[in-house]
Design an enzyme around this catalytic site. Structure first.
Site, PDB file in Angstrom:
ATOM      1  N   ILE A 169       0.824  -1.218   0.000  1.00 20.85           N
ATOM      2  CA  ILE A 169       0.000   0.000   0.000  1.00 20.85           C
ATOM      3  C   ILE A 169       0.856   1.266   0.000  1.00 20.85           C
ATOM      4  N   GLU A 211       0.665  -3.150   9.840  1.00 20.84           N
ATOM      5  CA  GLU A 211       1.407  -3.966  10.800  1.00 20.84           C
ATOM      6  C   GLU A 211       0.588  -3.851  12.071  1.00 20.84           C
ATOM      7  N   ASN A 226       1.387  -5.373  18.587  1.00 24.25           N
ATOM      8  CA  ASN A 226       2.121  -4.525  19.541  1.00 24.25           C
ATOM      9  C   ASN A 226       3.504  -5.059  19.883  1.00 24.25           C
ATOM     10  N   THR A 284      -8.126   1.408  15.589  1.00 24.34           N
ATOM     11  CA  THR A 284      -8.167   0.633  16.826  1.00 24.34           C
ATOM     12  C   THR A 284      -8.504   1.511  18.023  1.00 24.34           C
ATOM     13  N   ASP A 285      -9.057   0.900  19.065  1.00 23.34           N
ATOM     14  CA  ASP A 285      -9.304   1.650  20.304  1.00 23.34           C
ATOM     15  C   ASP A 285      -8.000   2.028  21.006  1.00 23.34           C
ATOM     16  N   GLU A 286      -6.893   1.383  20.596  1.00 26.26           N
ATOM     17  CA  GLU A 286      -5.612   1.658  21.271  1.00 26.26           C
ATOM     18  C   GLU A 286      -5.108   3.074  21.036  1.00 26.26           C
ATOM     19  N   TYR A 292       3.095   0.650  17.712  1.00 26.90           N
ATOM     20  CA  TYR A 292       1.932   0.270  16.882  1.00 26.90           C
ATOM     21  C   TYR A 292       0.807   1.284  17.023  1.00 26.90           C
ATOM     22  N   LYS A 346      -1.001   4.000  14.349  1.00 21.95           N
ATOM     23  CA  LYS A 346      -2.432   3.971  14.007  1.00 21.95           C
ATOM     24  C   LYS A 346      -3.058   5.344  14.304  1.00 21.95           C
ATOM     25  N   ASN A 354     -10.631  -5.350  20.684  1.00 22.12           N
ATOM     26  CA  ASN A 354      -9.941  -6.610  20.342  1.00 22.12           C
ATOM     27  C   ASN A 354     -10.861  -7.611  19.652  1.00 22.12           C
ATOM     28  N   ARG A 402      -2.892 -17.981  20.185  1.00 16.66           N
ATOM     29  CA  ARG A 402      -1.643 -18.514  20.757  1.00 16.66           C
ATOM     30  C   ARG A 402      -1.955 -19.514  21.869  1.00 16.66           C
ATOM     31  N   LYS A 434       0.473 -18.862  28.025  1.00 20.84           N
ATOM     32  CA  LYS A 434       1.442 -17.925  28.622  1.00 20.84           C
ATOM     33  C   LYS A 434       0.759 -16.576  28.828  1.00 20.84           C
ATOM     34  N   ARG A 485      -9.236  -6.632  28.227  1.00 19.41           N
ATOM     35  CA  ARG A 485      -9.509  -6.327  26.828  1.00 19.41           C
ATOM     36  C   ARG A 485     -11.010  -6.474  26.595  1.00 19.41           C
TER      37      ARG A 485
HETATM   38  P1  NAD Z   1      -3.195  -8.787  10.455  1.00 14.50           P
HETATM   39  O1  NAD Z   1      -1.803  -8.536  10.890  1.00 14.50           O
HETATM   40  O2  NAD Z   1      -3.809 -10.127  10.707  1.00 14.50           O
HETATM   41  O3  NAD Z   1      -3.325  -8.518   8.885  1.00 14.50           O
HETATM   42  C1  NAD Z   1      -2.726  -7.423   8.253  1.00 14.50           C
HETATM   43  C2  NAD Z   1      -2.776  -7.645   6.739  1.00 14.50           C
HETATM   44  O4  NAD Z   1      -2.202  -6.496   6.106  1.00 14.50           O
HETATM   45  C3  NAD Z   1      -1.974  -8.867   6.274  1.00 14.50           C
HETATM   46  O5  NAD Z   1      -2.698  -9.585   5.298  1.00 14.50           O
HETATM   47  C4  NAD Z   1      -0.718  -8.259   5.673  1.00 14.50           C
HETATM   48  O6  NAD Z   1      -0.136  -9.045   4.644  1.00 14.50           O
HETATM   49  C5  NAD Z   1      -1.258  -6.936   5.136  1.00 14.50           C
HETATM   50  N1  NAD Z   1      -0.211  -5.906   4.998  1.00 14.50           N
HETATM   51  C6  NAD Z   1       0.711  -5.550   5.927  1.00 14.50           C
HETATM   52  N2  NAD Z   1       1.507  -4.578   5.428  1.00 14.50           N
HETATM   53  C7  NAD Z   1       1.047  -4.306   4.183  1.00 14.50           C
HETATM   54  C8  NAD Z   1       1.453  -3.396   3.169  1.00 14.50           C
HETATM   55  N3  NAD Z   1       2.491  -2.561   3.335  1.00 14.50           N
HETATM   56  N4  NAD Z   1       0.753  -3.377   2.015  1.00 14.50           N
HETATM   57  C9  NAD Z   1      -0.293  -4.233   1.812  1.00 14.50           C
HETATM   58  N5  NAD Z   1      -0.699  -5.122   2.740  1.00 14.50           N
HETATM   59  C10 NAD Z   1      -0.030  -5.158   3.889  1.00 14.50           C
HETATM   60  O7  NAD Z   1      -4.048  -7.626  11.096  1.00 14.50           O
HETATM   61  P2  NAD Z   1      -5.533  -7.640  11.672  1.00 14.50           P
HETATM   62  O8  NAD Z   1      -5.512  -8.053  13.080  1.00 14.50           O
HETATM   63  O9  NAD Z   1      -6.414  -8.314  10.704  1.00 14.50           O
HETATM   64  O10 NAD Z   1      -5.834  -6.066  11.658  1.00 14.50           O
HETATM   65  C11 NAD Z   1      -6.376  -5.449  10.490  1.00 14.50           C
HETATM   66  C12 NAD Z   1      -6.653  -3.994  10.759  1.00 14.50           C
HETATM   67  O11 NAD Z   1      -7.575  -3.881  11.840  1.00 14.50           O
HETATM   68  C13 NAD Z   1      -5.427  -3.192  11.182  1.00 14.50           C
HETATM   69  O12 NAD Z   1      -5.522  -1.922  10.590  1.00 14.50           O
HETATM   70  C14 NAD Z   1      -5.535  -3.098  12.688  1.00 14.50           C
HETATM   71  O13 NAD Z   1      -4.919  -1.925  13.161  1.00 14.50           O
HETATM   72  C15 NAD Z   1      -7.040  -3.024  12.848  1.00 14.50           C
HETATM   73  N6  NAD Z   1      -7.585  -3.504  14.131  1.00 14.50           N
HETATM   74  C16 NAD Z   1      -7.246  -4.764  14.577  1.00 14.50           C
HETATM   75  C17 NAD Z   1      -7.835  -5.237  15.740  1.00 14.50           C
HETATM   76  C18 NAD Z   1      -7.538  -6.626  16.258  1.00 14.50           C
HETATM   77  O14 NAD Z   1      -8.033  -6.990  17.322  1.00 14.50           O
HETATM   78  N7  NAD Z   1      -6.769  -7.458  15.560  1.00 14.50           N
HETATM   79  C19 NAD Z   1      -8.730  -4.420  16.456  1.00 14.50           C
HETATM   80  C20 NAD Z   1      -9.027  -3.127  15.972  1.00 14.50           C
HETATM   81  C21 NAD Z   1      -8.446  -2.704  14.792  1.00 14.50           C
HETATM   82  O1  DAU Z   2      -7.582  -3.251  20.968  1.00 14.27           O
HETATM   83  C1  DAU Z   2      -7.395  -3.486  19.612  1.00 14.27           C
HETATM   84  C2  DAU Z   2      -6.041  -4.114  19.377  1.00 14.27           C
HETATM   85  O2  DAU Z   2      -6.127  -5.456  19.851  1.00 14.27           O
HETATM   86  C3  DAU Z   2      -5.616  -4.087  17.917  1.00 14.27           C
HETATM   87  O3  DAU Z   2      -5.413  -2.758  17.527  1.00 14.27           O
HETATM   88  C4  DAU Z   2      -4.324  -4.887  17.685  1.00 14.27           C
HETATM   89  O4  DAU Z   2      -4.021  -4.947  16.312  1.00 14.27           O
HETATM   90  C5  DAU Z   2      -4.536  -6.283  18.230  1.00 14.27           C
HETATM   91  O5  DAU Z   2      -3.332  -7.038  18.108  1.00 14.27           O
HETATM   92  C6  DAU Z   2      -4.969  -6.231  19.687  1.00 14.27           C
HETATM   93  O6  DAU Z   2      -3.905  -5.699  20.510  1.00 14.27           O
HETATM   94  P1  DAU Z   2      -3.517  -6.363  21.921  1.00 14.27           P
HETATM   95  O7  DAU Z   2      -2.113  -5.991  22.202  1.00 14.27           O
HETATM   96  O8  DAU Z   2      -4.557  -6.077  22.929  1.00 14.27           O
HETATM   97  O9  DAU Z   2      -3.657  -7.916  21.501  1.00 14.27           O
HETATM   98  P2  DAU Z   2      -2.785  -9.211  21.812  1.00 14.27           P
HETATM   99  O10 DAU Z   2      -3.528 -10.356  21.231  1.00 14.27           O
HETATM  100  O11 DAU Z   2      -1.362  -9.046  21.435  1.00 14.27           O
HETATM  101  O12 DAU Z   2      -2.854  -9.302  23.401  1.00 14.27           O
HETATM  102  C7  DAU Z   2      -4.098  -9.302  24.099  1.00 14.27           C
HETATM  103  C8  DAU Z   2      -3.793  -9.251  25.591  1.00 14.27           C
HETATM  104  O13 DAU Z   2      -3.171 -10.501  25.991  1.00 14.27           O
HETATM  105  C9  DAU Z   2      -2.787  -8.179  25.977  1.00 14.27           C
HETATM  106  O14 DAU Z   2      -3.132  -7.686  27.264  1.00 14.27           O
HETATM  107  C10 DAU Z   2      -1.445  -8.910  26.044  1.00 14.27           C
HETATM  108  C11 DAU Z   2      -1.864 -10.277  26.534  1.00 14.27           C
HETATM  109  N1  DAU Z   2      -1.041 -11.433  26.089  1.00 14.27           N
HETATM  110  C12 DAU Z   2      -0.770 -11.559  24.767  1.00 14.27           C
HETATM  111  C13 DAU Z   2      -0.072 -12.662  24.313  1.00 14.27           C
HETATM  112  C14 DAU Z   2       0.268 -12.807  22.843  1.00 14.27           C
HETATM  113  C15 DAU Z   2      -0.674 -12.403  27.010  1.00 14.27           C
HETATM  114  O15 DAU Z   2      -0.942 -12.299  28.220  1.00 14.27           O
HETATM  115  N2  DAU Z   2       0.011 -13.495  26.565  1.00 14.27           N
HETATM  116  C16 DAU Z   2       0.333 -13.670  25.250  1.00 14.27           C
HETATM  117  O16 DAU Z   2       0.949 -14.699  24.914  1.00 14.27           O
END
Ligand code: NAD
Ligand code: DAU
Length: 335
Positions: free
Chosen positions: A62, A84, A87, A124-126, A151, A155, A180, A194, A206, A215
């Site tokens: 992108i 990306e 975190n 994201t809410d973060e 991260y 955002k 989340n 995980r 873990k 969360r």
């Molecule tokens: P993810 O890491 O699973 O997926 C990200 C995707 O983006 C992958 O397919 C990757 O290949 C692609 N990508 C990365 N860099 C790129 C680039 N430079 N050009 C094109 N594609 C690229 O992420 P996710 O958890 O699905 O999160 C998606 C979106 O939602 C993000 O913007 C994230 O900030 C947001 N979000 C995630 C959560 C959550 O809980 N996971 C919550 C709120 C918002």
């Molecule tokens: O709130 C929205 C966000 O939620 C998104 O913007 C992010 O993309 C998404 O990854 C997520 O962020 P978190 O950092 O909250 O998610 P994560 O799954 O990494 O971790 C969730 C919680 O669990 C956090 O408090 C860290 C904890 N954790 C995580 C891992 C991987 C553990 O305790 N053990 C672990 O092994």
């Protein structure tokens, strides 16, 4: 929205993006183009069971103006998920986060501006930082930005770019900030997958620190229905918070996973905490519910979790290739 034909979805091979593509193909007649760099987090297997004539995959970055121009030239609207997203990774190597989340979003906005394309930005809410563990306060659209990690700061920066491109250049954009997500197709580096895959592998879950961090969980399919609602009815220039009232401590989630998988609730391990670990997230999604009429379908976290556990049990072929590398990264960090 229903006059649209072609929807561009960036990051459509990632966790939430692929869930969104499934949702769009199931609930609309839109054709989808996925623009995805296929980083370690992108996986075409997440789109493999979909009708192949309903979507096109463009592999590209992108932040590359050439491929973005090509993708935007045929799009009626873009939903921008690519990022990306982890975190922990951002604490060890922030550079790709700046490049994709900031420069990538800028590149897309410039193309949307040239083509007059409707733009929905996924955030994201973060961006709001964290809330105290004790208390009932929740994030709203009026909460001040206060991101903690590389991260979340990138955002937050990308949200600011979208706001500026709306005001200065008239780009027709909306923003959503979601809590989340959990559900199928989530990379095993993230918390819930995980722990499920650790248990399937005979290892203990873990938990960082003491596990008291909270969360606010939402099923990825509910996130998708909210985004489609905003694309359809959202007011240009507005931000909408997406959440499903799913606040739980990490300890509570891990105990629930263990019990649902037939293990004692205390069969987990406490490991090194995340640097700068946000304490608590909680979303007030009244604006989305009251103004646009959205409601989550997965009210029951237990049930959604059970389905998610079952999905990982029956899709080892999907997650197995990611597992060793993700665990090696954690092991190097004492996690
Ligand atoms: P993810 O890491 O699973 O997926 C990200 C995707 O983006 C992958 O397919 C990757 O290949 C692609 N990508 C990365 N860099 C790129 C680039 N430079 N050009 C094109 N594609 C690229 O992420 P996710 O958890 O699905 O999160 C998606 C979106 O939602 C993000 O913007 C994230 O900030 C947001 N979000 C995630 C959560 C959550 O809980 N996971 C919550 C709120 C918002
Ligand atoms: O709130 C929205 C966000 O939620 C998104 O913007 C992010 O993309 C998404 O990854 C997520 O962020 P978190 O950092 O909250 O998610 P994560 O799954 O990494 O971790 C969730 C919680 O669990 C956090 O408090 C860290 C904890 N954790 C995580 C891992 C991987 C553990 O305790 N053990 C672990 O092994």
């Amino acid at each position: 929205m229903w006059s649209m034909r072609n929807l561009l979805v960036t990051g459509g091979a990632g966790f939430i993006g692929s869930n969104f593509v499934h949702h769009v193909l199931a609930h609309t007649d839109l054709h989808v183009t996925v623009l995805d760099k296929l980083t370690y987090a992108g996986n075409l297997a997440s789109l493999a069971d979909l009708p192949q004539n309903r979507f096109t995959i463009l592999e590209g970055d992108i932040a590359d103006p050439g491929i973005v121009e090509q993708a935007m030239s045929t799009a009626d609207a873009v939903v921008h998920y690519a990022a990306e997203s982890h975190n922990d990774n951002s604490l060890h190597d922030p550079e790709p986060f700046l490049q994709t989340n900031i420069v990538g979003t800028y590149t897309l906005l410039e193309a949307a501006r040239r083509h007059g394309t409707r733009f929905h930005h996924i955030s994201t809410d973060e961006v709001y930082g964290d809330l105290p563990l004790e208390g009932t306060e929740r994030f709203t659209e009026a909460t001040a930005y206060n991101p903690s990690s590389p991260y979340s700061s990138t955002k937050a920066g990308s949200d600011m770019l979208v706001r500026a491109w709306v005001r200065s250049f008239g780009v027709r954009a909306t923003i959503s900030n979601c809590s989340n997500n959990y559900g199928p197709f989530q990379h095993v580096e993230k918390f819930i997958p995980r722990q499920i895959t650790n248990i399937l592998d005979g290892h203990r879950p873990k938990i960082y620190g003491e596990g008291t961090n909270v969360r606010d969980w939402i099923h990825a399919d509910d996130h998708s229905s909210a985004v489609l609602t905003i694309l359809d009815k959202g007011i240009i220039g507005q931000t909408y918070l997406i959440g499903a009232d799913g606040e739980l401590s990490n300890l509570a989630v891990v105990r629930q996973i263990l019990v649902q998988m037939g293990h004692p609730a205390d069969a987990f391990e406490l490991v090194t905490d995340r640097a700068g670990h946000d304490l608590r997230y909680a979303i007030d999604s009244s604006k989305l519910r009251n103004e646009l009429g959205w409601r989550p379908a997965f009210g029951d976290f237990d049930h959604g979790l059970e389905q998610t556990i079952e999905w990982y049990r029956s899709h080892e072929d999907w997650w197995r290739p990611q597992k060793a590398a993700a665990e090696a990264r954690y092991a190097a960090q004492g996690q």
